[in-house]
Design a protein around this motif. Sequence first.
Motif, PDB file in Angstrom:
ATOM      1  N   ASN A 173      14.782  65.700  23.125  1.00 36.75           N
ATOM      2  CA  ASN A 173      13.833  66.572  23.799  1.00 36.75           C
ATOM      3  C   ASN A 173      13.017  65.799  24.825  1.00 36.75           C
ATOM      4  O   ASN A 173      12.735  66.308  25.913  1.00 36.75           O
ATOM      5  CB  ASN A 173      12.894  67.235  22.776  1.00 36.75           C
ATOM      6  CG  ASN A 173      12.042  68.308  23.405  1.00 36.75           C
ATOM      7  OD1 ASN A 173      12.495  69.035  24.274  1.00 36.75           O
ATOM      8  ND2 ASN A 173      10.804  68.393  22.959  1.00 36.75           N
ATOM      9  N   TYR A 217      16.857  76.471  22.233  1.00 30.32           N
ATOM     10  CA  TYR A 217      16.948  77.329  21.041  1.00 30.32           C
ATOM     11  C   TYR A 217      17.705  76.630  19.914  1.00 30.32           C
ATOM     12  O   TYR A 217      17.328  76.738  18.744  1.00 30.32           O
ATOM     13  CB  TYR A 217      17.616  78.660  21.371  1.00 30.32           C
ATOM     14  CG  TYR A 217      16.779  79.551  22.255  1.00 30.32           C
ATOM     15  CD1 TYR A 217      15.402  79.673  22.075  1.00 30.32           C
ATOM     16  CD2 TYR A 217      17.353  80.276  23.281  1.00 30.32           C
ATOM     17  CE1 TYR A 217      14.635  80.477  22.888  1.00 30.32           C
ATOM     18  CE2 TYR A 217      16.595  81.094  24.097  1.00 30.32           C
ATOM     19  CZ  TYR A 217      15.234  81.192  23.895  1.00 30.32           C
ATOM     20  OH  TYR A 217      14.478  81.993  24.698  1.00 30.32           O
ATOM     21  N   GLN A 260      15.375  74.122  18.340  1.00 29.03           N
ATOM     22  CA  GLN A 260      14.396  74.775  17.472  1.00 29.03           C
ATOM     23  C   GLN A 260      15.032  75.205  16.151  1.00 29.03           C
ATOM     24  O   GLN A 260      14.441  75.039  15.075  1.00 29.03           O
ATOM     25  CB  GLN A 260      13.787  75.978  18.188  1.00 29.03           C
ATOM     26  CG  GLN A 260      12.901  75.599  19.342  1.00 29.03           C
ATOM     27  CD  GLN A 260      12.480  76.799  20.174  1.00 29.03           C
ATOM     28  OE1 GLN A 260      13.004  77.889  20.021  1.00 29.03           O
ATOM     29  NE2 GLN A 260      11.524  76.576  21.062  1.00 29.03           N
ATOM     30  N   ARG A 261      16.232  75.739  16.225  1.00 31.98           N
ATOM     31  CA  ARG A 261      16.944  76.135  15.010  1.00 31.98           C
ATOM     32  C   ARG A 261      17.198  74.929  14.118  1.00 31.98           C
ATOM     33  O   ARG A 261      17.028  74.985  12.899  1.00 31.98           O
ATOM     34  CB  ARG A 261      18.275  76.787  15.381  1.00 31.98           C
ATOM     35  CG  ARG A 261      19.105  77.183  14.166  1.00 31.98           C
ATOM     36  CD  ARG A 261      20.539  77.409  14.508  1.00 31.98           C
ATOM     37  NE  ARG A 261      21.145  76.154  14.952  1.00 31.98           N
ATOM     38  CZ  ARG A 261      22.254  76.086  15.659  1.00 31.98           C
ATOM     39  NH1 ARG A 261      22.889  77.167  16.017  1.00 31.98           N
ATOM     40  NH2 ARG A 261      22.748  74.920  16.020  1.00 31.98           N
ATOM     41  N   VAL A 287      15.477  72.120  13.982  1.00 28.00           N
ATOM     42  CA  VAL A 287      14.218  71.657  13.395  1.00 28.00           C
ATOM     43  C   VAL A 287      13.887  72.494  12.161  1.00 28.00           C
ATOM     44  O   VAL A 287      13.498  71.958  11.117  1.00 28.00           O
ATOM     45  CB  VAL A 287      13.071  71.716  14.427  1.00 28.00           C
ATOM     46  CG1 VAL A 287      11.717  71.574  13.755  1.00 28.00           C
ATOM     47  CG2 VAL A 287      13.254  70.652  15.485  1.00 28.00           C
TER      48      VAL A 287
END
Length: 129
Positions: free
Chosen positions: A63, A87, A90-91, A93
């Motif tokens: 990131n 996305y 985020q999924r 994480v």
Amino acid sequence: MALQWMILTYVVAVEAVVALLLTIPSPKLVKSRLVSLVSLILQPSMFVVPFSAFQLLDIYWKNEHRLMCTGEICTAAERDRYEKSIYKAQRNVILCAAACLLYWCVYRICKYYKEIQSLEEVEKRYKDQ
């Protein structure tokens, strides 16, 4: 890289099933056998915590070093690819956090059940005296 996330997904699914099995009401003998079996498996399955931590560090590093696509020079396809990668990160994480949280929940459920068993044994000894 996809293999790591697939393995972590399966581990989270198994942890969720084990947590569900430990929390549903069942006969005392079945519950004690299940808790003893899960307790034996808990220590070798501790690998999920450092594995998840490493994956979180990998997500953080990617990131921080990701090319930003927010300007007008980006095409629609590049922007979609950038948003899709965000996305997915985020999924992943959420997946890492769920793996650690479920491991901790299963560990605590087993520990509480063992404490309850020992307290019941102490109570039984006091009643017998």
